[in-house]
Design an enzyme around this catalytic site. Structure first.
Site, PDB file in Angstrom:
ATOM      1  N   SER A   1       0.792  -1.224   0.000  1.00  0.00           N
ATOM      2  CA  SER A   1       0.000   0.000   0.000  1.00  0.00           C
ATOM      3  C   SER A   1       0.828   1.280   0.000  1.00  0.00           C
ATOM      4  O   SER A   1       0.329   2.323  -0.398  1.00  0.00           O
ATOM      5  CB  SER A   1      -0.934  -0.003   1.208  1.00  0.00           C
TER       6      SER A   1
ATOM      7  N   HIS B   1      -6.035  -4.274  -1.833  1.00  0.00           N
ATOM      8  CA  HIS B   1      -5.875  -3.124  -2.729  1.00  0.00           C
ATOM      9  C   HIS B   1      -5.994  -3.523  -4.204  1.00  0.00           C
ATOM     10  O   HIS B   1      -5.428  -2.847  -5.067  1.00  0.00           O
ATOM     11  CB  HIS B   1      -4.526  -2.442  -2.491  1.00  0.00           C
TER      12      HIS B   1
ATOM     13  N   LYS C   1     -12.811  -1.271   0.440  1.00  0.00           N
ATOM     14  CA  LYS C   1     -12.028  -0.383  -0.432  1.00  0.00           C
ATOM     15  C   LYS C   1     -12.767  -0.198  -1.756  1.00  0.00           C
ATOM     16  O   LYS C   1     -13.753   0.523  -1.819  1.00  0.00           O
ATOM     17  CB  LYS C   1     -10.602  -0.920  -0.575  1.00  0.00           C
TER      18      LYS C   1
HETATM   19  C1  LIG Z   1      -7.055  -2.312   4.093  1.00  0.00           C
HETATM   20  C2  LIG Z   1      -6.368  -3.590   4.261  1.00  0.00           C
HETATM   21  C3  LIG Z   1      -6.790  -4.519   5.204  1.00  0.00           C
HETATM   22  C4  LIG Z   1      -7.895  -4.219   6.187  1.00  0.00           C
HETATM   23  O1  LIG Z   1      -9.140  -4.247   5.564  1.00  0.00           O
HETATM   24  P1  LIG Z   1     -10.444  -3.944   6.441  1.00  0.00           P
HETATM   25  O2  LIG Z   1     -11.526  -4.673   5.744  1.00  0.00           O
HETATM   26  O3  LIG Z   1     -10.601  -2.467   6.444  1.00  0.00           O
HETATM   27  O4  LIG Z   1     -10.185  -4.477   7.804  1.00  0.00           O
HETATM   28  C5  LIG Z   1      -6.154  -5.741   5.263  1.00  0.00           C
HETATM   29  N1  LIG Z   1      -5.134  -6.024   4.435  1.00  0.00           N
HETATM   30  C6  LIG Z   1      -4.670  -5.143   3.541  1.00  0.00           C
HETATM   31  C7  LIG Z   1      -3.541  -5.516   2.646  1.00  0.00           C
HETATM   32  C8  LIG Z   1      -5.269  -3.901   3.420  1.00  0.00           C
HETATM   33  O5  LIG Z   1      -4.811  -3.028   2.541  1.00  0.00           O
END
Ligand SMILES: *Cc1c(COP(=O)(O)O)cnc(C)c1O
Length: 390
Positions: free
Chosen positions: A178, A206, A237
Site C-alpha cells: 500500500s 488493494h 475499499k
Molecule cells: C485495508 C487492508 C486490510 C484491512 O481491511 P479492512 O476490511 O478495512 O479491515 C487488510 N489487508 C490489507 C492488505 C489492506 O490493505
C-alpha cells in the site's frame, strides 16, 4: 496512570507521529467537505468511486426495507441471511476458488486465518511489508515465523529452504503493497511455492474489484488464479468501501474456518445493507464496468502528467501513486499547501516508510474527472514552487 498516558501521547507528538483526524462533513467521494470548504479527495481507497454511487446507495436503502437494519447475531446462531450465503458463493466464483467466508473486516479475516491452519509443526513465511493484520494473525498462531525482504524471491527461497522440515509451509503476501503501489510477483512466488511444496496466501485488499482482466485481483492479472491457494480481501475499499472482508479458498479451509475462526465465530454478522450493496458492487464489476476503464485511464494520465511535470513518481500501473520527496518536512509542507489549494492528499514519512523516503501517496479514483486530475497536478506544481521554490 493518566499522567503516564499523557507522557506517552506527548512523546508521540514530539516524534511527529501524532495522527490528527480530519472530520468530513458529508459523504465520501471524489470531493469531500472539510469545514466550510469542498476539496478534491485524492487519499481514499475509493478506487471505483462506489462509496457514494447512487446505485450502491439505492441497493443499501432497498435492503433496509427487505432485510432490516441489523442481525444482532453471529453467523452460526441466527445471523445468516440467504444473501450472505449468496455473497460468499459469488466472491468465491469471482476470485476463482471453491468457497469463501465473510468476516466483519479483512483485518478479522487475516486475524482468524493462520491460527486455524497452522500449529507448532508448521512454518509461515511472510513478506516484511505485509499488512498489520497479517502480522497480527501470524502472532496468534504457533507456527514458526520467517520473514523475507519485500518481493525478494531469492530471500523467499532461502526461507522456504530454511523451513523444509516443517509439516506445512505457507507463504503469505499482500497482492499490492500500500505504500508503494508495487505488486507482489505472484507468478514467481507460485513457482517457488510449488518447487518447495508450500501454500500461497494473497491478501488482495488493494486489488479486488479492479486489477486484472476480470477485475478479480492480482492472481487474475498474473494468470495464477488456479495456483494461489487462498485469497483474503476487503469489501471496504474498491467494492463500495463500507466494511467486510473475506477468505476465499478450498472448501475444507472455508468449512474449518466456520468451525474454528474466532473473529468469525465471535463477532457480529456483516450488516444486511452492506451485504446487499456488496452484491450491487460485484454486479457493476461483472458488467465490465466503465468504472474500471476510467480508473485505468485516469491513473495513466495522472502518472504521465506528474512525470512530465518533473516529479519523482514511483513507477507502476496501480492507482496508488507515490510522489517521492525524500525529506519528511518537504512532503508534509507540500501536502499542507495542496489542501490550501483545494486538493486533499496525505504525506507519509518514517516509520511508515523508510527514512529519506518520505512521500505523498496519491490515490486515483474512477470518480475523478480529467479536470480533477488536471487540478491535482496543477496544485502539485504550485505547491512545489511554494515549498521548494522550484
Ligand atoms: C485495508 C487492508 C486490510 C484491512 O481491511 P479492512 O476490511 O478495512 O479491515 C487488510 N489487508 C490489507 C492488505 C489492506 O490493505
Amino acid at each position: 496512570m493518566r499522567e503516564e498516558l499523557q507522557a506517552t501521547l506527548d512523546t508521540i507528538r514530539e516524534e511527529g507521529l501524532y495522527k490528527n483526524e480530519r472530520e468530513i462533513g458529508g459523504a465520501q467521494g471524489r470531493a469531500v467537505r472539510l469545514g466550510d470548504r469542498e476539496v478534491l479527495n485524492f487519499c481514499a481507497n475509493n478506487y471505483l468511486g462506489l462509496a457514494d454511487d447512487p446505485r450502491i446507495v439505492a441497493a443499501a436503502r432497498d435492503a433496509l426495507d427487505t432485510w432490516g437494519f441489523g442481525m444482532a447475531s453471529v453467523r452460526f446462531i441466527c445471523g445468516t441471511q440467504t444473501q450472505h450465503v449468496e455473497l460468499e458463493r459469488r466472491i468465491a466464483a469471482f476470485v476463482g476458488t471453491e468457497a469463501a467466508i465473510l468476516y466483519p473486516s479483512c483485518f478479522d479475516a487475516n486475524g482468524g486465518l493462520f491460527e486455524v491452519l497452522l500449529d507448532e509443526q508448521d512454518a509461515v513465511i511472510s513478506d516484511e511489508l505485509n499488512h498489520a493484520s497479517i502480522i497480527d494473525g501470524i502472532r496468534l498462531c504457533k507456527a514458526r515465523r520467517l520473514r523475507y525482504r519485500n518481493r525478494d524471491l531469492a530471500d523467499l527461497e532461502a526461507q522456504l529452504v530454511a523451513a523444509r522440515d516443517a509439516r506445512r509451509r505457507l507463504v503469505v503476501t499482500d497482492g499490492v503493497f500500500s505504500m508503494d503501489g508495487y505488486l507482489a510477483p505472484l507468478d514467481q512466488i507460485c513457482d517457488l511455492a510449488e518447487k518447495h511444496d508450500a501454500l500461497v496466501v494473497v491478501d488482495d485488499s488493494h486489488a479486488v474489484g479492479f486489477i486484472g482482466p476480470h477485475g478479480a485481483g492480482t492472481p487474475d492479472l498474473f494468470g495464477v488464479r488456479d495456483r494461489v491457494d487462498i485469497v483474503t480481501g476487503t469489501l471496504g475499499k474498491a467494492l463500495g468501501g463500507a466494511s467486510g472482508g473475506f477468505v476465499a479458498g478450498p472448501q475444507e479451509v472455508v468449512d474449518l474456518l466456520r468451525q474454528r475462526s474466532r473473529p468469525y465465530l465471535f463477532s457480529n454478522t456483516v450488516s444486511p445493507a452492506v451485504v446487499a450493496a456488496s452484491h450491487a458492487a460485484l454486479d457493476l464489476v461483472a458488467e465490465g464496468g466503465e468504472e474500471r476503464a476510467m480508473l485505468e485511464r485516469s491513473t495513466k494520465r495522472f502518472r504521465r502528467l506528474m512525470s512530465e511535470a518533473g516529479f519523482d513518481v514511483l513507477e507502476g500501473d496501480h492507482p496508488i501513486v507515490p510522489i517521492m520527496f525524500g525529506d519528511a518536512r518537504t512532503a508534509a509542507s507540500v501536502a499542507e499547501s495542496m489542501l490550501e489549494l483545494g486538493v486533499y492528499v496525505v504525506a507519509f514519512s518514517y516509520p511508515v516508510v523508510p527514512r529519506e523516503r518520505a512521500r505523498i501517496r496519491v490515490q486515483v479514483s474512477a470518480a475523478h474527472t480529467d479536470d480533477d486530475i488536471d487540478r491535482c497536478v496543477a496544485a502539485f506544481v504550485e505547491s512545489r514552487q511554494r515549498v521548494t521554490g522550484g
